[in-house]
Design an enzyme around this catalytic site. Sequence first.
Site, PDB file in Angstrom:
ATOM      1  N   SER A 199       0.845  -1.186   0.000  1.00 40.56           N
ATOM      2  CA  SER A 199       0.000   0.000   0.000  1.00 40.56           C
ATOM      3  C   SER A 199       0.883   1.238   0.000  1.00 40.56           C
ATOM      4  O   SER A 199       2.113   1.153  -0.029  1.00 40.56           O
ATOM      5  CB  SER A 199      -0.905   0.012   1.237  1.00 40.56           C
ATOM      6  OG  SER A 199      -0.136   0.238   2.413  1.00 40.56           O
ATOM      7  N   LYS A 200       0.224   2.383   0.045  1.00 42.02           N
ATOM      8  CA  LYS A 200       0.914   3.672  -0.009  1.00 42.02           C
ATOM      9  C   LYS A 200       1.954   3.820   1.103  1.00 42.02           C
ATOM     10  O   LYS A 200       2.988   4.469   0.911  1.00 42.02           O
ATOM     11  CB  LYS A 200      -0.137   4.786   0.095  1.00 42.02           C
ATOM     12  CG  LYS A 200       0.401   6.182  -0.030  1.00 42.02           C
ATOM     13  CD  LYS A 200       0.755   6.510  -1.450  1.00 42.02           C
ATOM     14  CE  LYS A 200       1.207   7.964  -1.568  1.00 42.02           C
ATOM     15  NZ  LYS A 200       1.674   8.273  -2.912  1.00 42.02           N
ATOM     16  N   ARG A 201       1.701   3.194   2.243  1.00 44.02           N
ATOM     17  CA  ARG A 201       2.629   3.381   3.374  1.00 44.02           C
ATOM     18  C   ARG A 201       4.003   2.770   3.105  1.00 44.02           C
ATOM     19  O   ARG A 201       4.965   3.052   3.816  1.00 44.02           O
ATOM     20  CB  ARG A 201       2.046   2.793   4.660  1.00 44.02           C
ATOM     21  CG  ARG A 201       1.962   1.276   4.687  1.00 44.02           C
ATOM     22  CD  ARG A 201       1.428   0.756   6.013  1.00 44.02           C
ATOM     23  NE  ARG A 201       1.307  -0.688   6.020  1.00 44.02           N
ATOM     24  CZ  ARG A 201       0.275  -1.354   5.544  1.00 44.02           C
ATOM     25  NH1 ARG A 201      -0.743  -0.691   5.011  1.00 44.02           N
ATOM     26  NH2 ARG A 201       0.235  -2.677   5.572  1.00 44.02           N
TER      27      ARG A 201
ATOM     28  N   GLU B 108       4.310   7.432  -9.762  1.00 48.75           N
ATOM     29  CA  GLU B 108       5.119   7.894  -8.629  1.00 48.75           C
ATOM     30  C   GLU B 108       6.570   7.447  -8.783  1.00 48.75           C
ATOM     31  O   GLU B 108       7.493   8.192  -8.433  1.00 48.75           O
ATOM     32  CB  GLU B 108       4.543   7.370  -7.315  1.00 48.75           C
ATOM     33  CG  GLU B 108       3.279   8.073  -6.882  1.00 48.75           C
ATOM     34  CD  GLU B 108       2.688   7.464  -5.616  1.00 48.75           C
ATOM     35  OE1 GLU B 108       2.563   8.201  -4.633  1.00 48.75           O
ATOM     36  OE2 GLU B 108       2.344   6.263  -5.618  1.00 48.75           O
TER      37      GLU B 108
ATOM     38  N   GLY C 170       5.748   3.296   0.450  1.00 47.43           N
ATOM     39  CA  GLY C 170       6.476   4.122  -0.515  1.00 47.43           C
ATOM     40  C   GLY C 170       5.636   4.322  -1.762  1.00 47.43           C
ATOM     41  O   GLY C 170       4.419   4.415  -1.698  1.00 47.43           O
TER      42      GLY C 170
END
Length: 418
Positions: free
Chosen positions: A199-201, A209, A203
């Site tokens: 997930s986003k956490r 991105e 990186g």
Amino acid sequence: MRVRFAPSPTGVLHIGGARTALYNWLLARGSGGELVLRIEDTDRERSTPENVEQILDGLRWLELEWDEGPFSQAEQLPRHHEAIERLLDDGHAYRDEGAVRLRVDPEGETVVQDEIRGEVRFPHSGIKDFVVARSDGSPLYNLAVAVDDLDMQITHVVRGEDHLSNTPRQVMVLKALGVDPPAYAHLPLLLGPDNKKLSKRHGAASVQELRDSGYLPEAVRNYIALLGWGLDETTTFLSTEQLVEGFSLDRVTKSAAVFDEQKLRWMNGRYLRELAPERLTEILEERHGQAGLASAVGIAQEKMQTLEDFWTLAAFLVERQPFDDKAWGKVMGDGAAERLEAARESIETADPFDIAGVERALRGVVERLGVKPKEVFQPLRVAISGTTVSPGIFESVAVLGREETLDRIDAALERARG
């Protein structure tokens, strides 16, 4: 072999989707087959043209070209309705309060010969008659996907493990339509370094991105190819040609794979160092909208892990940077000004003024003062770059030039003496 990549256009192209696209692309290229791009856009609220373009943008950046499409699943609606009517006419489906359900033999089972997981059995005791069309006539996912795969003549469906539970329903739809299903292969989950779902956490969560963070597409292709597959037990760096030649489903693992951005950074650094300096300069000049970066690139390349690192390392070579207070406090303590003054004198008289000449002059200062090299080099580094992180000090001084180096040292001495 005809394979497909069928993302839902609900936003950017995520890492998991990128791996699925890559594996399908490698299978198509390695077999002389075709990759079909199908946009599963039946959710009309979320399936905006902008979201579709983000998917295409991510694929283009990864250089994963498709052979057919992009096709819109929503535009296949008449064909889906035709299949629903056929299921009703043949007695394989029935209406229930306006919706349409497919009949499931409660005593039977559906067996899927997964190309990665082997034989997977789905007892029908856990699958009741399921809805294939809503009361408003709109088809549900399992009907639409099965019909699209049939019409597009897909031979191998390669997708994430989260779709495995959908497979028996899609197989039942196809068999009810009187056709054999394609081969299925379900890829392992992607986890973060903490072994939790990616997930986003963890990186960067999307291809865009990664691009914006300064990764090269060839490095990203290499790294994500290894998230669940390997050519052998030891090979890490693989060109795109080697990936195409070597990729096969029989070496894809069942167990979850870990996406670790630090490993990707390390791999990307290797790719950056192997780029021709001229090509890297071209990329960075385009990225920063600034010409004349060749000299700075020449000395920063060895320390870079991403394109984004360049400006951190070498901005001071392009324009004077303010002193970082933390770096200043760490380095410019007792005696630093005197050592910096000695370094200034040696730079002023260095002859020839090139990397070797600068190194000889500065090492002479270290020897004459009887101090550790860093006690001379670090104050000088802060003086010319504003911080304690830069490419090699001798190279930096040589590229900066004698006059600019002396001007910056003078500014630092003025601050030190307050």
